[in-house]
Design a protein around this motif. Structure first.
Motif, PDB file in Angstrom:
ATOM      1  N   GLY A 694       1.023  -1.410  -0.031  1.00 27.14           N
ATOM      2  CA  GLY A 694      -0.450   0.443   0.011  1.00 27.14           C
ATOM      3  C   GLY A 694       0.508   0.902   0.043  1.00 27.14           C
ATOM      4  N   ASN A 695       2.392   1.403   0.743  1.00 29.08           N
ATOM      5  CA  ASN A 695       2.586   2.313   1.163  1.00 29.08           C
ATOM      6  C   ASN A 695       3.834   2.746  -0.379  1.00 29.08           C
ATOM      7  OD1 ASN A 695       1.722   2.963   3.661  1.00 29.08           O
ATOM      8  ND2 ASN A 695       3.987   2.125   4.560  1.00 29.08           N
ATOM      9  N   ALA A 696       4.197   1.475  -0.868  1.00 27.73           N
ATOM     10  CA  ALA A 696       5.248   1.677  -2.355  1.00 27.73           C
ATOM     11  C   ALA A 696       3.950   2.150  -3.225  1.00 27.73           C
ATOM     12  CB  ALA A 696       5.022  -0.414  -2.668  1.00 27.73           C
ATOM     13  N   GLY A 730       9.573   5.051  -6.418  1.00 31.11           N
ATOM     14  CA  GLY A 730       9.173   6.496  -5.238  1.00 31.11           C
ATOM     15  C   GLY A 730       9.980   7.094  -4.874  1.00 31.11           C
ATOM     16  N   ILE A 731       9.527   8.445  -4.009  1.00 34.57           N
ATOM     17  CA  ILE A 731       9.942   9.469  -3.427  1.00 34.57           C
ATOM     18  C   ILE A 731      11.240   9.291  -3.348  1.00 34.57           C
ATOM     19  CG2 ILE A 731       7.761  11.000  -3.883  1.00 34.57           C
ATOM     20  CD1 ILE A 731       7.427  10.779  -0.894  1.00 34.57           C
ATOM     21  N   GLY A 732      11.160   8.022  -1.672  1.00 35.44           N
ATOM     22  CA  GLY A 732      11.870   8.656  -1.129  1.00 35.44           C
ATOM     23  C   GLY A 732      12.200   8.358   0.202  1.00 35.44           C
ATOM     24  N   SER A 740      13.234   6.631  12.760  1.00 38.46           N
ATOM     25  CA  SER A 740      12.264   7.232  13.018  1.00 38.46           C
ATOM     26  C   SER A 740      10.759   6.121  12.282  1.00 38.46           C
ATOM     27  CB  SER A 740      11.951   8.244  13.271  1.00 38.46           C
ATOM     28  OG  SER A 740      13.415   8.621  13.667  1.00 38.46           O
ATOM     29  N   LEU A 741      11.140   5.362  10.281  1.00 41.46           N
ATOM     30  CA  LEU A 741       9.383   5.514  10.797  1.00 41.46           C
ATOM     31  C   LEU A 741       8.776   4.180  10.662  1.00 41.46           C
ATOM     32  CD1 LEU A 741      11.164   4.208   6.980  1.00 41.46           C
ATOM     33  CD2 LEU A 741       9.871   6.745   7.768  1.00 41.46           C
ATOM     34  N   THR A 742       9.399   3.455  12.201  1.00 41.29           N
ATOM     35  CA  THR A 742       8.519   2.988  12.785  1.00 41.29           C
ATOM     36  C   THR A 742       8.286   3.159  14.119  1.00 41.29           C
ATOM     37  OG1 THR A 742      10.740   1.243  13.076  1.00 41.29           O
ATOM     38  CG2 THR A 742       9.828   0.814  11.692  1.00 41.29           C
ATOM     39  N   GLN A 747       5.702  10.123  10.519  1.00 44.36           N
ATOM     40  CA  GLN A 747       5.317  10.930   9.587  1.00 44.36           C
ATOM     41  C   GLN A 747       5.949  11.499   8.551  1.00 44.36           C
ATOM     42  OE1 GLN A 747       0.847  11.685   9.407  1.00 44.36           O
ATOM     43  NE2 GLN A 747       0.254   9.891   7.805  1.00 44.36           N
ATOM     44  N   VAL A 748       6.318  11.283   7.723  1.00 44.37           N
ATOM     45  CA  VAL A 748       8.057  12.313   7.060  1.00 44.37           C
ATOM     46  C   VAL A 748       7.464  13.502   6.589  1.00 44.37           C
ATOM     47  CG1 VAL A 748       9.528  12.336   4.812  1.00 44.37           C
ATOM     48  CG2 VAL A 748       8.843  10.134   5.500  1.00 44.37           C
ATOM     49  N   GLU A 749       5.887  13.644   6.573  1.00 42.26           N
ATOM     50  CA  GLU A 749       5.731  15.063   5.600  1.00 42.26           C
ATOM     51  C   GLU A 749       4.552  15.226   7.184  1.00 42.26           C
ATOM     52  OE1 GLU A 749       3.641  16.043   2.523  1.00 42.26           O
ATOM     53  OE2 GLU A 749       4.458  14.747   1.209  1.00 42.26           O
ATOM     54  N   GLN A 757      -1.807  10.656   2.918  1.00 44.31           N
ATOM     55  CA  GLN A 757      -3.501   9.969   3.841  1.00 44.31           C
ATOM     56  C   GLN A 757      -2.233   9.072   4.471  1.00 44.31           C
ATOM     57  OE1 GLN A 757      -7.490   9.424   2.720  1.00 44.31           O
ATOM     58  NE2 GLN A 757      -8.141  11.524   3.146  1.00 44.31           N
ATOM     59  N   GLY A 758      -3.177   8.767   6.193  1.00 44.72           N
ATOM     60  CA  GLY A 758      -2.336   7.593   6.046  1.00 44.72           C
ATOM     61  C   GLY A 758      -2.236   8.431   8.566  1.00 44.72           C
ATOM     62  N   THR A 759      -2.000   7.412   9.220  1.00 43.38           N
ATOM     63  CA  THR A 759      -1.727   7.186  11.077  1.00 43.38           C
ATOM     64  C   THR A 759      -0.599   7.146  11.055  1.00 43.38           C
ATOM     65  OG1 THR A 759      -2.092   5.123  10.569  1.00 43.38           O
ATOM     66  CG2 THR A 759      -4.278   6.369  11.181  1.00 43.38           C
ATOM     67  N   GLY A 760       0.268   6.701  10.004  1.00 44.97           N
ATOM     68  CA  GLY A 760       1.484   6.360  10.975  1.00 44.97           C
ATOM     69  C   GLY A 760       1.996   5.564  11.390  1.00 44.97           C
ATOM     70  N   LEU A 761       1.118   4.272  11.489  1.00 49.84           N
ATOM     71  CA  LEU A 761       1.207   3.485  12.065  1.00 49.84           C
ATOM     72  C   LEU A 761       1.260   2.001  11.751  1.00 49.84           C
ATOM     73  CD1 LEU A 761      -1.966   3.548  14.876  1.00 49.84           C
ATOM     74  CD2 LEU A 761       0.365   3.342  15.410  1.00 49.84           C
ATOM     75  N   GLY A 762       0.948   2.548  10.119  1.00 46.88           N
ATOM     76  CA  GLY A 762       0.996   1.181  10.057  1.00 46.88           C
ATOM     77  C   GLY A 762       2.677   0.689  10.018  1.00 46.88           C
ATOM     78  N   LEU A 763       3.386   1.630   9.760  1.00 52.62           N
ATOM     79  CA  LEU A 763       5.421   0.747   9.949  1.00 52.62           C
ATOM     80  C   LEU A 763       5.256  -0.444  10.881  1.00 52.62           C
ATOM     81  CD1 LEU A 763       7.291   2.991   7.595  1.00 52.62           C
ATOM     82  CD2 LEU A 763       5.787   0.728   6.688  1.00 52.62           C
ATOM     83  N   ALA A 764       4.854   0.786  11.645  1.00 53.99           N
ATOM     84  CA  ALA A 764       4.812   0.736  13.563  1.00 53.99           C
ATOM     85  C   ALA A 764       4.627  -0.433  13.937  1.00 53.99           C
ATOM     86  CB  ALA A 764       4.691   1.628  14.985  1.00 53.99           C
ATOM     87  N   GLY A 786      14.286   5.607  -4.604  1.00 56.49           N
ATOM     88  CA  GLY A 786      13.244   4.881  -4.145  1.00 56.49           C
ATOM     89  C   GLY A 786      13.055   3.861  -3.003  1.00 56.49           C
ATOM     90  N   SER A 787      12.492   2.923  -2.500  1.00 54.41           N
ATOM     91  CA  SER A 787      12.665   2.746  -1.280  1.00 54.41           C
ATOM     92  C   SER A 787      12.398   0.904  -1.075  1.00 54.41           C
ATOM     93  CB  SER A 787      11.568   3.535   0.082  1.00 54.41           C
ATOM     94  OG  SER A 787      11.492   4.592  -0.216  1.00 54.41           O
ATOM     95  N   MET A 788      12.863   0.848  -0.646  1.00 55.48           N
ATOM     96  CA  MET A 788      12.759  -0.935  -0.470  1.00 55.48           C
ATOM     97  C   MET A 788      13.105  -1.452   1.159  1.00 55.48           C
ATOM     98  SD  MET A 788      15.097  -4.061  -1.591  1.00 55.48           S
ATOM     99  CE  MET A 788      16.016  -4.904  -0.572  1.00 55.48           C
TER     100      MET A 788
HETATM  101  P1  ADP Z   1       0.952   6.186   7.271  1.00 51.01           P
HETATM  102  O1  ADP Z   1      -0.131   5.059   7.773  1.00 51.01           O
HETATM  103  O2  ADP Z   1       1.702   7.343   8.121  1.00 51.01           O
HETATM  104  O3  ADP Z   1       1.402   5.316   5.988  1.00 51.01           O
HETATM  105  P2  ADP Z   1       2.914   3.897   7.866  1.00 51.01           P
HETATM  106  O4  ADP Z   1       3.978   4.163   9.424  1.00 51.01           O
HETATM  107  O5  ADP Z   1       2.774   3.339   7.055  1.00 51.01           O
HETATM  108  O6  ADP Z   1       1.999   5.436   7.875  1.00 51.01           O
HETATM  109  O7  ADP Z   1       4.084   5.079   7.502  1.00 51.01           O
HETATM  110  C1  ADP Z   1       5.029   6.036   8.163  1.00 51.01           C
HETATM  111  C2  ADP Z   1       5.925   7.276   7.043  1.00 51.01           C
HETATM  112  O8  ADP Z   1       6.461   6.594   6.086  1.00 51.01           O
HETATM  113  C3  ADP Z   1       4.329   7.233   5.865  1.00 51.01           C
HETATM  114  O9  ADP Z   1       3.757   8.523   6.129  1.00 51.01           O
HETATM  115  C4  ADP Z   1       5.588   7.514   4.464  1.00 51.01           C
HETATM  116  O10 ADP Z   1       5.925   9.265   4.840  1.00 51.01           O
HETATM  117  C5  ADP Z   1       6.666   6.799   5.213  1.00 51.01           C
HETATM  118  N1  ADP Z   1       6.816   6.264   3.619  1.00 51.01           N
HETATM  119  C6  ADP Z   1       6.134   4.298   3.947  1.00 51.01           C
HETATM  120  N2  ADP Z   1       6.532   4.055   3.313  1.00 51.01           N
HETATM  121  C7  ADP Z   1       6.976   5.061   2.172  1.00 51.01           C
HETATM  122  C8  ADP Z   1       8.071   4.422   1.144  1.00 51.01           C
HETATM  123  N3  ADP Z   1       7.325   3.015   0.433  1.00 51.01           N
HETATM  124  N4  ADP Z   1       8.081   5.541   0.418  1.00 51.01           N
HETATM  125  C9  ADP Z   1       8.435   6.687   1.025  1.00 51.01           C
HETATM  126  N5  ADP Z   1       7.856   7.150   1.925  1.00 51.01           N
HETATM  127  C10 ADP Z   1       7.380   5.920   2.692  1.00 51.01           C
END
Ligand code: ADP
Length: 955
Positions: A694-696, A730-732, A740-742, A747-749, A757-764, A786-788
């Motif tokens: 979904g993030n990708a 993607g944007i990287g 800090s992503l987890t 959220q980066v922005e 949109q998003g909660t910032g909880l997915g990766l955590a 891009g990201s992996m």
């Molecule tokens: P969200 O619900 O905000 O997506 P995540 O925990 O899934 O919450 O992601 C946190 C943040 O990590 C995102 O808001 C985004 O800024 C960044 N992020 C996650 N996946 C990617 C990706 N594939 N490319 C760029 N940024 C990403």
């Protein structure tokens, strides 16, 4: 190795030489033998010749003598002075004398007088007879040519001779050889003269015999190689012939002496062959002896070489040692004058040899020399036999060195002092090192003295052999010396202490234990480290951690409090989300129903927006709830069997629509092994995949790519790792933000300018799920490129035959309207909330079911007892009696054991579900209840009911 080869070579050469010598000697011996035997043969032949000739000559002389005697006999006969009687008497005497003189020669003598005849003969018994004779005299002997006649004065004397017999006797004196033979040849007549050979035995070859006869006729002597036949066959031999005359009696007689050739050489053979043989043996013996001694010699030489090598090695080593030691050797006599000193003195003391020697002259004033001499005197006076001391020496170049003297004093047999033999070594380096060691030891001591820890040193058995205690602690003082480690600590801590001690000894690794001492001054805590000091000693450092303990305790309390707060927060979140879910449930349910009514396009669009907002709100609530569950430690792993690859594909499918809209390319690369069946919590894995993909898709702009790969890797037995990675163009993410992503809600922005949109909880959540499943989440990214996101989780492989019936294909049915006709069931709905009740009613209506209502647990119970329902839909939270209790009560009724009860609740915690099932519910539906899931459940229970009915029927 070279010498060994050489030795072997010379050994071989010697042996070859020996063999050659043996052959040479044999060849020499053989030719020598032939030469000798030839000479011997010749000399024997000469001897044979001589013997024959001598015999013939002497025979002639004898016959001549005989003839002379006969002449004198005739003279006697003519003597006229004798009277008749005397004459006759004397004639007999003379005749006998002649006969006796030539024994065997005269057989008969006839004497014819004019008036009468007489004869003389020797009888066989040696009686000499004289008798008158009548008749012819000579006829008997003429044939033998053995007649000798003499006439005188009318008297006639005739001698009957046996020439053969005489010759036989005569030649007996001529030694030949036992195997030789003698013959007499008269005319054609051969007479055997050899007593040992019978006449018939020997037959000479005719040609030689006639040659002999010719020679005899011509009066020529000769020697002949010939052969003859004996009884034992043909024999080679040598024959010598000597012609002679029997005086006037007979001419052309010959003596034949012969010997077998073999006999001629036989003595030579014996003598020389044996001599030769013995010589050869001797030579062989000599050579063998020579070879052996050579070999011994070679071995000895090898040994010698080895020894000398060893010695020279030893010597080199010693030299090296002395060099390494930086020393020199010296001798001095009893007066203290140096008699010899090794060359190294220059290197060590820095002054030439002669200077050194001079320094020890009797009138020397060198302080070191005086000192050394003083020490020698001292040693002598105390009857010590050696000196051993060190001192600082200043070399002529000003360099100060430390030297060590070791000197052996030498005495003669009478005990008189003879001088000394000493070694002087430069020990500056070692001395400095030892000085440093002292310094560092002092430092160590200082350190030790300042260490607040209690230090004990033990032997390997744990007995205290040393200690260092800064502060007085009862029991840890002088009294502990000699005590065992087992009694230094309170008895209840003994076992663990000894274990740590032994382990440290065995492994060489520091072992740490925490100990508590109840002292009169209060309880003290120690952290004790045990470790080996060296091979024979152990050490322990006991650090007082009492204050740390107190601090830790405070910290623990603080942490507990924090934990409590966090739990409270999670619970709050969980409760809150629950509270939100309940109205959401109603909202979404109604939207589902609304969708089924006739709507104009605008209405449909608005409804779509409401539905999307509702769904994403539900997603957010779900995320918060999930995260809260994880934080509160309530997330559970529910394993099921499945094929990871198929699950992955299902998840990816969900994004195809969106991807198409964004013109994204989704590539997958899946390990074939991932299509096999494994056991894991697929729901959780799917949740992670869903989030990552979904993030990708979300963070990759139009026309980008998303690469998804899945790989299975074996760890051991049936345990595997599932490795999944999602890579996008993607944007990287800025590198410094990756860690800090987890973090939750990160959220980066920043939120105000957010374009996603998003909660910032997915990766955590993903990170925690992955970790919960034994793996890790790895993130790498390059901003703008891009990201992996990769993660791994543990899987268990499932044996295929254990699978039958586990995997059921999902029912793809879409239209559930009026399903009650197909699956008729009698239903009871227990629900206290009006909204929910209304919602359920709408849903069940859609499905075509009518149902009875109960507004609390008690009511439900009563109605169940009264009626015969197929299925009860039971809300868990109800006033009066909640759903769980009501279920328990229902189950207590034996007839209601098999009634199907499905719990309904907004509680999504696994614990709640567990509680529901424990109370006796068959299944559980979480609010918001969606039409499809309700329909599926009802269908499932319809089937179960009918299965049960079939199986209950007696067959
Ligand atoms: P969200 O619900 O905000 O997506 P995540 O925990 O899934 O919450 O992601 C946190 C943040 O990590 C995102 O808001 C985004 O800024 C960044 N992020 C996650 N996946 C990617 C990706 N594939 N490319 C760029 N940024 C990403």
């Amino acid at each position: 190795m070279g010498t060994k080869k050489e030795n072997n070579l010379s050994f071989l050469l010697t042996t070859a030489l020996g063999v050659f010598l043996v052959f040479l000697v044999i060849a020499l011996g053989v030719s020598f033998y032939f030469a000798i035997s030839g000479a011997q043969l010749d000399s024997r032949k000469v001897f044979l010749n001589k013997q024959t000739e001598l015999a013939g000559r002497e025979l002639e002389v004898e016959i001549e003598r005989f003839e002379e005697d006969v002449e004198s006999l005739m003279g006697f006969l003519e003597d006229e002075d004798l009277d008749e009687e005397d004459y006759r008497k004397d004639l007999t005497t003379v005749a006998r004398k002649v006969v006796n003189n030539y024994p065997g020669l005269i057989d008969t003598i006839w004497v014819s007088f004019p008036d009468s005849s007489i004869f003389f003969t020797m009888t066989d018994r040696n009686d000499f007879l004289r008798q008158p004779f009548y008749g012819d005299v000579k006829s008997k002997y003429l044939e033998n040519a053995g007649v000798y006649e003499k006439n005188s004065h009318g008297m006639e004397v005739v001698f009957g001779l046996n020439l053969g017999g005489f010759t036989k006797q005569f030649v007996e004196n001529y030694y030949l050889n036992s195997e030789g033979g003698k013959f007499l040849l008269i005319g054609n007549q051969l007479t055997n003269l050899t007593p040992s050979i019978s006449n018939e035995e020997i037959r000479f070859d005719e040609s030689t015999l006639s040659a002999i006869k010719n020679d005899v006729a011509l009066g020529l002597k000769g020697m002949y190689e010939l052969n003859w036949t004996t009884e034992s066959g043909l024999v080679d031999g040598v024959l010598v012939q000597y012609p002679f005359d029997f005086g006037e009696i007979l001419e052309n007689a010959s003596l034949l002496f012969f010997i077998e050739t073999e006999q001629l050489s036989s003595g030579v053979y014996n003598t020389y062959l044996w001599l030769f043989f013995v010589l050869t043996l001797l030579l062989l013996g000599t050579i063998v002896f020579f070879i052996f001694s050579l070999r011994n010699n070679l071995n000895a030489q090898k040994q010698l070489e080895r020894n000398s090598k060893e010695i020279s090695e030893l010597f080199d080593q010693q030299n090296l040692l002395l060099k390494e030691l930086k020393g020199f050797v010296y001798f001095h006599n009893h007066k203290g004058e140096i008699t010899r000193v090794s060359d190294e003195v220059v290197d060590i003391l820095g002054s030439p040899k002669d200077v050194f020697l001079k320094a020890f002259s009797p009138d020397s004033t060198h302080k070191d020399v005086i000192n050394l001499k003083k020490r020698v005197y001292q040693a002598l006076s105390t009857k010590t036999s050696f000196l051993d001391f060190e001192y600082d020496y200043v070399r002529p170049d000003g360099k100060k060195i430390r030297v060590k003297i070791f000197e052996k004093l030498v005495f003669d047999e009478l005990g008189r002092f003879n001088g000394g033999l000493g070694i002087c070594t430069d020990i500056t380096v070692q001395f400095q090192a030892s000085q440093q060691l002292i310094v560092s030891e002092n430092r160590l001591r200082t350190v030790l003295e300042n260490i607040p820890d209690v230090i004990f040193i033990y032997d390997n058995l744990g007995n205290v052999i040393g200690f260092h205690v800064k502060e007085k602690i009862p029991g840890w003082d002088e009294s502990s010396l000699g005590k065992n480690i087992s009694i230094l600590l309170p008895p209840d801590q003994k076992e663990e202490t000894i274990q740590a001690f032994d382990l440290a000894r065995k492994t060489g690794k520091i072992q740490t234990v925490n100990r508590k001492l109840d002292l009169p001054t209060g309880t003290r805590y120690f952290e004790i480290r045990y470790f080996p000091l060296d091979e024979n000693r152990m050490m322990s450092l006991a650090k007082d951690i009492t204050s740390q303990k107190i601090w830790e305790k405070g910290l623990m309390e603080a942490m507990d409090a924090a934990d409590e707060a966090s739990r409270a927060k999670s619970e709050f979140l969980a409760n809150m989300s629950h509270e939100i879910r309940t109205p959401m449930n109603g909202l979404l349910g109604i939207i589902d129903l609304l969708e089924l009514t006739d709507l104009d396009p605008d209405q449909k669009q608005y409804l779509e927006i409401i539905k999307n907002s509702g769904n994403s709100l539900l997603g957010i609530i779900k995320d918060i709830l999930d995260y809260s569950k994880i934080e509160a430690g309530k997330m559970e792993i529910n394993n099921a069997s499945g094929k990871p690859a198929e699950e992955l594909e299902k998840q990816i499918q969900l994004f195809y629509g969106l991807a198409q809209k964004k013109h994204l390319k989704i590539n997958t690369e899946i390990d074939p092994q991932a299509f096999e069946v494994f056991e894991t919590d697929f729901d959780k894995i799917n949740q992670v995949i869903l989030n990552l993909v979904g993030n990708a898709v979300k963070f990759t702009p139009m026309g980008g790519t998303v690469d998804i790969s899945m790989e299975v890797e074996k760890i051991e037995d049936d345990l595997y790792y599932l490795k999944t990675s999602v890579k996008d163009s993607g944007i990287g993410i800025p590198e410094e933000l990756i860690p800090s992503l987890t973090d939750p809600f990160f959220q980066v922005e920043s939120s105000s300018t957010r374009s996603f949109q998003g909660t910032g909880l997915g990766l955590a959540i993903a990170k925690r799920i992955v970790e919960l499943m034994g793996g890790e989440l790895v993130i790498s990214s390059v901003l703008g490129e891009g990201s992996m996101f990769s993660f791994s989780v543990l899987l268990k492989k499932v044996k295929v035959d254990a699978l039958s019936g586990v995997l059921k294909s999902a029912d793809e049915r879409v239209n559930w309207f009026g399903m009650a006709k197909e699956y008729p069931l009698k239903l009871l709905l227990a629900e206290d909330n009006d909204l929910n009740l209304q919602l359920m009613k709408l849903m069940l209506d859609q499905l075509g079911y009518s149902f009875d209502e109960a507004r609390n647990g008690l009511e439900a119970l009563e109605m169940v007892i009264k009626n015969d329902y197929d299925l009860v839909l039971m809300d868990v939270q109800m006033p009066v009696m909640n759903g769980l209790e009501a279920t328990k009560k229902i189950r207590e009724k034996p007839s209601k054991k098999k009634l199907f009860i499905i719990g309904l609740s907004a509680n999504v915690f696994d614990e709640d579900q567990k509680k529901a099932l424990e109370s006796g519910m068959d299944d559980y539906l979480t609010k918001p209840i969606r039409l499809i899931s309700l329909a599926k459940k009802i269908e499932l229970f319809y089937h179960r009911k009918h299965q049960n009915q079939y199986s209950e029927k007696p067959s």
